[in-house]
Design a protein around this motif. Structure first.
Motif, short mmCIF file in Angstrom:
data_model
loop_
_atom_site.label_atom_id
_atom_site.label_comp_id
_atom_site.label_asym_id
_atom_site.label_seq_id
_atom_site.Cartn_x
_atom_site.Cartn_y
_atom_site.Cartn_z
N SER A 11 0.79 -1.22 0.00
CA SER A 11 0.00 0.00 0.00
C SER A 11 0.83 1.28 0.00
O SER A 11 0.27 2.37 0.05
CB SER A 11 -0.94 0.02 1.22
OG SER A 11 -0.20 0.15 2.42
N VAL A 12 2.16 1.16 -0.02
CA VAL A 12 3.00 2.37 -0.01
C VAL A 12 4.08 2.24 -1.07
O VAL A 12 4.42 1.14 -1.51
CB VAL A 12 3.67 2.59 1.37
CG1 VAL A 12 2.61 2.84 2.43
CG2 VAL A 12 4.53 1.40 1.76
N SER A 13 4.65 3.38 -1.46
CA SER A 13 5.75 3.38 -2.42
C SER A 13 7.07 3.14 -1.69
O SER A 13 7.16 3.35 -0.48
CB SER A 13 5.80 4.72 -3.15
OG SER A 13 6.17 5.75 -2.26
N GLY A 14 8.09 2.71 -2.42
CA GLY A 14 9.38 2.41 -1.80
C GLY A 14 10.00 3.60 -1.12
O GLY A 14 10.59 3.48 -0.05
N GLU A 15 9.85 4.79 -1.71
CA GLU A 15 10.49 5.97 -1.17
C GLU A 15 10.00 6.30 0.24
O GLU A 15 10.75 6.77 1.09
CB GLU A 15 10.21 7.17 -2.10
CG GLU A 15 10.85 8.46 -1.63
CD GLU A 15 10.46 9.64 -2.51
OE1 GLU A 15 10.87 10.76 -2.20
OE2 GLU A 15 9.73 9.41 -3.52
N HIS A 16 8.72 6.07 0.51
CA HIS A 16 8.14 6.44 1.80
C HIS A 16 7.85 5.23 2.68
O HIS A 16 7.17 5.38 3.70
CB HIS A 16 6.84 7.21 1.57
CG HIS A 16 7.01 8.46 0.77
ND1 HIS A 16 7.74 9.54 1.22
CD2 HIS A 16 6.56 8.81 -0.47
CE1 HIS A 16 7.72 10.51 0.30
NE2 HIS A 16 7.02 10.08 -0.73
N SER A 17 8.34 4.06 2.30
CA SER A 17 7.94 2.85 3.01
C SER A 17 8.35 2.87 4.48
O SER A 17 7.55 2.51 5.35
CB SER A 17 8.53 1.62 2.33
OG SER A 17 9.95 1.69 2.29
#
Length: 455
Positions: A130-136
């Protein structure tokens, strides 16, 4: 108030559902024990009902992981929540009607454990997707902080409610919480997820998941580590801790404060990880597993209650650092369509030996003495963690600054494709309860596994 860019619609719904279910489930653990005692049961009967929940959890975990990678994960989660809602609702009716029988309570507890076995792998896979890698890292830290905070608040509120309105009504509240959590998860937006067609049977999927685990030394090394770390930490917490508190610390109150301090420490660790982004993910996380040896050592001495409380708080902070780095590593390295199966093996390793360890804790104490047993728990944590640091991939695994784009990850408010139907990418602790899990983490309040969400 505007949502942060990394908190998309699906992530927000998942976090809200985990908080609602965590508030209800933490209180229900207390209510279940007092319901058994109120029906004339003994401490052994309380243990039997708890075991009745754990056995199906262990038995069905791997199958639950395979199912969650074959079907849309949100549907598996909603179905598991419905089963937990039903089992807790029937449990509440039995208690409120008076004279519930032990076999009835054990059967309903087993249904709850079955629901969690299917929920946990599906939930972890959905959160990771549910999240992108940058903000994981920031997202996982916030998710775990919200869940841990709900568990702490739920335990405190549940204890007060059991004392004032009785365990039956607390179980009814937990049933309602599962209904609300399931409803929230039913609104997850998966419209753009391509339908995934299974290429083989469930056992074929389990073999694929096993290959994913054994082909990554950092992954299987940590799972093996926590299968034993969780077991000894659970034995120290569930068996030796209360005995030491009764004999040397002044009774259950200081022990309860120490456990609460651990929970507060996990919230503090999550807050820390919202800002911190260690480059060498597993090196930083594994170094933070060493403090898990401190509570057992403190009980072996034993130190004054105030010192034990401080030790437990610091351990909670360290454990949460590991938990967040573990989730980031899984999110970064494991193919999305295999999240749930890998999570199931992670969970299985974390809980499988815990019942045996707690059952043997008493005989081991009789054989070698409690102090020696506690020092042995500490030594085992240190030796296992040092062994994991010898694995080169653990020391070298690095956070990616340019993560590989994933099909359909949520960013902002857009829909998120579910991992079970998206092509893919490449844990721990705390004992598991009837609440929302996270994966390998220690049992000082959930089973230790790298760190999972619960049903």
């Amino acid at each position: 108030m505007r949502r942060p860019a990394w908190a998309g619609r699906n992530f927000t719904l998942l976090t809200a559902a985990a908080m609602v279910a965590g508030l209800g489930s933490s209180g229900s653990l207390i209510a279940t024990a007092f319901a058994v005692l109120g029906a004339g049961g003994s401490a052994t009967d309380v243990g039997l009902v708890a075991t009745a929940r754990t056995v199906p959890l262990v038995v069905f975990l791997l199958i639950g992981g395979a199912v969650a990678d074959r079907l849309p994960r949100h549907r598996v989660m909603v179905a598991a929540n419905a089963l937990n809602c039903l089992s807790q609702g029937l449990f509440a009716l039995l208690v409120l009607a008076g004279e519930p029988r032990l076999w009835q309570m054990a059967l309903l507890a087993a249904l709850g454990g079955t629901g969690q076995a299917f929920f946990s792998p599906a939930s972890e896979g959905m959160v990771l997707s549910s999240v992108s890698g940058e903000h994981s890292g920031r997202a996982f830290a916030f998710f775990r902080m919200s869940m841990n905070g709900a568990n702490i608040g739920g335990a405190a509120l549940g204890g007060a409610m059991v004392a004032t309105i009785g365990p039956g009504w607390v179980l009814a509240v937990d049933s309602a919480a599962f209904a609300v959590a399931g409803a929230l998860r039913a609104f997850l937006d998966v419209r753009h997820i391509p339908r995934r067609t299974p290429t083989g049977g469930v056992f074929h999927d389990l073999r694929e998941g096993w290959h994913e685990v054994v082909s990554r030394p950092w992954l299987w090394a940590v799972i093996v580590q926590f299968s034993l770390v969780n077991a000894v930490v659970a034995a120290a917490e569930a068996v030796y801790g209360p005995l030491v508190a009764e004999e040397s610390l002044g009774g259950p109150r200081p022990w309860g404060l120490a456990l609460a301090a651990f929970g507060l420490g996990t919230v503090g660790g999550a807050l820390l990880m919202i800002r911190c982004k260690p480059r060498r993910l597993l090196l930083a996380g594994t170094l933070c597993v060493f403090p898990l040896a401190l509570p057992s050592a403190a009980l072996a001495v034993p130190v004054p209650a105030a010192v034990l409380i401080a030790v437990m708080f610091g351990t909670g902070v360290a454990v949460e650092v590991f938990g967040v780095t573990w989730m980031v590593a899984l999110h970064q390295e494991v193919p999305e369509e295999k999240f749930s199966r890998v999570s199931a093996y992670d969970w299985f390793g974390s809980v499988a030996i815990v019942p045996l360890a707690t059952a043997l804790a008493g005989p081991v104490q009789d054989l070698i003495g409690r102090r020696t047993a506690l020092w042995g728990c500490s030594a085992l944590v240190v030796v296992l963690t040092a062994g994991v640091l010898c694995v080169g991939d653990v020391r070298r695994l690095t956070r990616r600054t340019d993560p590989v784009p994933r099909p359909g990850p949520e960013s902002g408010s857009g829909p998120v494709p579910e991992a079970d139907e998206a092509p893919g990418r490449v844990p721990v602790p705390t004992p598991a309860s009837a609440s929302e899990p996270p994966s390998p983490s220690p049992p000082l309040s959930e089973p230790a596994s790298p760190s999972p969400p619960s049903a």
